[in-house]
Scaffold this motif. Structure first.
Motif, PDB file in Angstrom:
ATOM      1  N   GLU A  41       0.842  -1.256  -0.012  1.00 30.26           N
ATOM      2  CA  GLU A  41      -0.148  -0.105   0.096  1.00 30.26           C
ATOM      3  C   GLU A  41       0.864   1.487  -0.062  1.00 30.26           C
ATOM      4  OE1 GLU A  41      -2.889  -0.215   2.925  1.00 30.26           O
ATOM      5  OE2 GLU A  41      -3.635  -2.128   2.302  1.00 30.26           O
ATOM      6  N   SER A  42       1.951   1.120   0.766  1.00 25.70           N
ATOM      7  CA  SER A  42       2.724   2.433   0.786  1.00 25.70           C
ATOM      8  C   SER A  42       3.539   2.502  -0.627  1.00 25.70           C
ATOM      9  CB  SER A  42       3.838   2.435   1.933  1.00 25.70           C
ATOM     10  OG  SER A  42       4.584   1.146   1.608  1.00 25.70           O
ATOM     11  N   GLU A  43       3.824   1.554  -1.359  1.00 22.09           N
ATOM     12  CA  GLU A  43       4.401   1.681  -2.487  1.00 22.09           C
ATOM     13  C   GLU A  43       3.628   2.285  -3.627  1.00 22.09           C
ATOM     14  OE1 GLU A  43       7.683  -1.724  -3.162  1.00 22.09           O
ATOM     15  OE2 GLU A  43       5.661  -2.590  -2.842  1.00 22.09           O
ATOM     16  N   LEU A  44       2.113   1.911  -3.443  1.00 27.99           N
ATOM     17  CA  LEU A  44       1.252   2.290  -4.334  1.00 27.99           C
ATOM     18  C   LEU A  44       0.865   3.779  -4.056  1.00 27.99           C
ATOM     19  CD1 LEU A  44      -1.343  -0.716  -4.110  1.00 27.99           C
ATOM     20  CD2 LEU A  44       0.082   0.070  -6.195  1.00 27.99           C
ATOM     21  N   CYS A  45       0.977   4.111  -2.855  1.00 30.28           N
ATOM     22  CA  CYS A  45       0.731   5.415  -2.588  1.00 30.28           C
ATOM     23  C   CYS A  45       2.070   6.478  -3.145  1.00 30.28           C
ATOM     24  CB  CYS A  45       0.992   5.688  -0.920  1.00 30.28           C
ATOM     25  SG  CYS A  45      -0.417   5.214   0.071  1.00 30.28           S
ATOM     26  N   LYS A  46       3.128   5.987  -3.067  1.00 30.07           N
ATOM     27  CA  LYS A  46       4.264   6.806  -3.709  1.00 30.07           C
ATOM     28  C   LYS A  46       4.094   6.923  -5.042  1.00 30.07           C
ATOM     29  CE  LYS A  46       7.277   4.759  -0.985  1.00 30.07           C
ATOM     30  NZ  LYS A  46       8.812   4.071  -0.579  1.00 30.07           N
ATOM     31  N   HIS A  47       3.904   5.642  -5.631  1.00 23.73           N
ATOM     32  CA  HIS A  47       3.970   5.193  -7.194  1.00 23.73           C
ATOM     33  C   HIS A  47       2.741   6.535  -7.683  1.00 23.73           C
ATOM     34  CE1 HIS A  47       3.226   3.822 -11.263  1.00 23.73           C
ATOM     35  NE2 HIS A  47       4.688   3.559 -11.026  1.00 23.73           N
ATOM     36  N   HIS A  49       0.842   8.833  -6.162  1.00 22.90           N
ATOM     37  CA  HIS A  49       0.796  10.003  -5.363  1.00 22.90           C
ATOM     38  C   HIS A  49      -0.823  10.155  -4.879  1.00 22.90           C
ATOM     39  CE1 HIS A  49       3.788  10.805  -8.511  1.00 22.90           C
ATOM     40  NE2 HIS A  49       4.569  10.858  -7.482  1.00 22.90           N
ATOM     41  N   VAL A  50      -1.109   9.312  -4.177  1.00 21.49           N
ATOM     42  CA  VAL A  50      -2.497   9.200  -3.199  1.00 21.49           C
ATOM     43  C   VAL A  50      -2.313   8.927  -1.906  1.00 21.49           C
ATOM     44  CG1 VAL A  50      -3.987   8.799  -5.432  1.00 21.49           C
ATOM     45  CG2 VAL A  50      -2.932   6.867  -3.938  1.00 21.49           C
ATOM     46  N   SER A  51      -3.075   9.234  -1.085  1.00 23.19           N
ATOM     47  CA  SER A  51      -3.057   8.789   0.389  1.00 23.19           C
ATOM     48  C   SER A  51      -3.158   7.317   0.770  1.00 23.19           C
ATOM     49  CB  SER A  51      -3.914   9.863   1.145  1.00 23.19           C
ATOM     50  OG  SER A  51      -5.367   9.308   0.941  1.00 23.19           O
ATOM     51  N   PRO A  52      -2.731   6.959   1.794  1.00 17.69           N
ATOM     52  CA  PRO A  52      -3.069   5.575   2.285  1.00 17.69           C
ATOM     53  C   PRO A  52      -4.559   5.213   2.112  1.00 17.69           C
ATOM     54  CG  PRO A  52      -1.360   6.562   3.770  1.00 17.69           C
ATOM     55  CD  PRO A  52      -1.940   7.636   2.789  1.00 17.69           C
ATOM     56  N   MET A  53      -5.266   6.038   2.780  1.00 15.15           N
ATOM     57  CA  MET A  53      -6.792   5.935   2.859  1.00 15.15           C
ATOM     58  C   MET A  53      -7.339   5.755   1.498  1.00 15.15           C
ATOM     59  SD  MET A  53      -7.836   5.335   5.775  1.00 15.15           S
ATOM     60  CE  MET A  53      -9.570   5.643   5.560  1.00 15.15           C
ATOM     61  N   THR A  54      -6.769   6.485   0.548  1.00  7.08           N
ATOM     62  CA  THR A  54      -7.167   6.317  -0.774  1.00  7.08           C
ATOM     63  C   THR A  54      -7.068   4.762  -1.568  1.00  7.08           C
ATOM     64  OG1 THR A  54      -7.314   8.590  -1.366  1.00  7.08           O
ATOM     65  CG2 THR A  54      -7.398   7.356  -3.206  1.00  7.08           C
ATOM     66  N   VAL A  55      -5.695   4.325  -1.421  1.00  6.60           N
ATOM     67  CA  VAL A  55      -5.305   3.190  -1.671  1.00  6.60           C
ATOM     68  C   VAL A  55      -6.092   2.117  -0.928  1.00  6.60           C
ATOM     69  CG1 VAL A  55      -3.222   1.619  -1.553  1.00  6.60           C
ATOM     70  CG2 VAL A  55      -2.857   3.706  -2.104  1.00  6.60           C
ATOM     71  N   ARG A  56      -6.296   2.224   0.078  1.00  7.56           N
ATOM     72  CA  ARG A  56      -7.080   1.323   0.925  1.00  7.56           C
ATOM     73  C   ARG A  56      -8.360   1.025   0.321  1.00  7.56           C
ATOM     74  NH1 ARG A  56      -7.192  -1.802   5.091  1.00  7.56           N
ATOM     75  NH2 ARG A  56      -6.659  -3.396   3.979  1.00  7.56           N
ATOM     76  N   ARG A  57      -9.087   2.163   0.083  1.00  8.98           N
ATOM     77  CA  ARG A  57     -10.565   2.000  -0.440  1.00  8.98           C
ATOM     78  C   ARG A  57     -10.259   1.465  -1.874  1.00  8.98           C
ATOM     79  NH1 ARG A  57     -14.289   7.149  -1.002  1.00  8.98           N
ATOM     80  NH2 ARG A  57     -16.335   6.000  -1.964  1.00  8.98           N
ATOM     81  N   SER A  58      -9.265   1.503  -2.622  1.00 11.92           N
ATOM     82  CA  SER A  58      -9.289   0.773  -3.865  1.00 11.92           C
ATOM     83  C   SER A  58      -8.875  -0.688  -3.513  1.00 11.92           C
ATOM     84  CB  SER A  58      -8.121   1.218  -4.724  1.00 11.92           C
ATOM     85  OG  SER A  58      -8.350   2.771  -4.894  1.00 11.92           O
ATOM     86  N   ILE A  59      -7.995  -0.967  -2.877  1.00 14.89           N
ATOM     87  CA  ILE A  59      -7.926  -2.423  -2.424  1.00 14.89           C
ATOM     88  C   ILE A  59      -9.163  -3.057  -1.967  1.00 14.89           C
ATOM     89  CG2 ILE A  59      -6.277  -3.856  -1.138  1.00 14.89           C
ATOM     90  CD1 ILE A  59      -4.836  -2.580  -2.950  1.00 14.89           C
TER      91      ILE A  59
END
Lengths: 249, 249
Positions: A41-47, A49-59
């Motif tokens: 998730e943190s890698e996706l955040c960096k790649h 450029h979105v916040s952790p919560m946004t990645v979380r929602r996608s996952i």
DNA sequence: TATATAATATTATATATATAACTTTGTCAA
DNA sequence: TTGACAAAGTTATATATATAATATTATATA
């Protein structure tokens, strides 16, 4: 061919939804194969450029769709497509009821009878108690499509009958008008062949294939209020669905 | 009878899940009737002492379950239970495949044939091209339950056949071992009556009711790789589900 | 080598906050 | 009364951060 690799903040589609589509497409293309670990998730955040919560929602969306599985402390993994989680909806069944232009409901019979064993069992009442029997046919473009036989608890105090009969279209059952009197229902689908009674009602021959959709509805006290069956000609209905990663809309 | 009204931070169950159950129970009890507006998210925050995002998560869960609907700017409303959104899962079908103790797969026939019109259409190949035909029966406790007839693209370069035949159990199809070679599948369920061929394979009489589960699987280039049908005795399979707010576990 | 321990990485849950988009309600003027 | 407009309320999206729980990897110890 859509090949989105970055998130467009100006787009109408929200960021989390875009990320879902990006990941789904990469999985569909075989970039991530079944069993592979997705970037953390943190890698996706960096790649992206979105916040952790946004990645979380996608996952989470991918999880819901059965495309990936997650293991706490380990990672997010692509699932192999399998039939175990596949679902099919009554949408197509529902569609028959939806267009009130083409479909009409013909009431064949309404009477008060004493319950047989099966009905007494389904409605959790004593054998011989009175129930209301309703038999109707749903007609589309002049053709009988669905035969419905239902038995309701006979309760002079709470006249569900009138409500049921008012809705001569059965429409309320399927679109959720807010007038439904039941809280919960159990539904089962079986394969069957038409009996003579059913074939007559559907104006066809017996021994034809059919879906039998049995339902029991319960009130707010979890007491059964009605029990019945929709009989649907097999050559007029088919349920479809997909498994795995399907193309983006 | 469970009657939770506050969120227990010591509990094993996370806060958002507890809130889901609280709201579901209130809806099940008729405290909020179909059409009613739930308290706003900020009200729920104050009442249950949780953050907005936690409330959001709970509301989203209720949305997924089809129990409420939301309108931006207006509120969250209880939906009347309706059959339109009901789904059935292949879980029960899947269960038959799951216990390898009781179930065995018997291969009736494997041969290379020239495609007929139907198969050519399904597999998007030319008429007369070669395909591999596999016919098998799934046997549970000595009883034939499911008849499977499948046709695969014959491609010497990519020998899917061996992979398919290795998996004599059909198991991989249903549990997602990660060895599946397909990306996506279309599935359809029909009601049918057994043909003579099917009845023979299932060791029963023809004209019996049956489910016919047709499937087409596609590879990563979206080309069909196989097409087939599961034929399942109607008296051995039944799909069930519920609609509305069911009791908490 | 094998085992226990520590460190690190990863997902899961939760909070607090901010902005935008949309709906409803109230107010005021014509 | 009607219509325009402003204000308030509500859901939708997004960020930043923190803590906990679990899994994996590296390290130290016997």
């Amino acid at each position: 061919m859509g090949n989105q690799t970055t998130i467009d903040r100006q787009a109408f589609e929200p960021a989390y939804a875009q990320l879902v589509n990006i990941l789904k497409e990469q999985i569909a293309r075989g970039i991530y194969l079944p069993g592979d670990r997705l970037p953390s998730e943190s890698e996706l955040c960096k790649h992206y450029h979105v916040s952790p919560m946004t990645v979380r929602r996608s996952i989470n969306a991918l999880l819901d769709q059965g495309i990936v599985s997650t293991t706490q402390g380990s990672g997010t993994y692509v699932k192999a497509p399998d039939l175990s989680g596949v679902t099919f909806s009554l949408e197509e069944f529902h569609n028959i009821f939806k267009d009130k232009e083409r479909t009409k409901v013909k009431i064949l019979e309404v009477l008060i009878i004493k319950t047989d064993a099966t009905t007494a069992n389904r409605l959790a009442i004593d054998l011989g108690e009175r129930t209301i029997l309703i038999r109707r046919v749903l007609i589309r473009d002049g053709d009988p499509i669905i035969y419905h036989k239902e038995q309701l608890i006979y309760d002079p105090v709470r006249p569900i009958v009138e409500a049921e009969l008012e809705v001569t279209s059965l429409h309320g059952l399927f679109v959720g008008t807010g007038e439904t009197k039941f809280k919960r229902g159990d539904i089962a689908i079986e394969a069957a062949v038409l009996t003579k009674e059913e074939a007559d009602a559907l104006n066809t021959m017996q021994m034809q294939p059919a879906f039998r959709l049995e339902h029991i509805f319960y009130d707010f006290e979890d007491k059964p209020v009605s029990w019945g069956r929709f009989i649907c000609r097999g050559d007029r209905l088919r349920f479809t669905t997909t498994v795995g990663v399907s193309h983006r809309t």
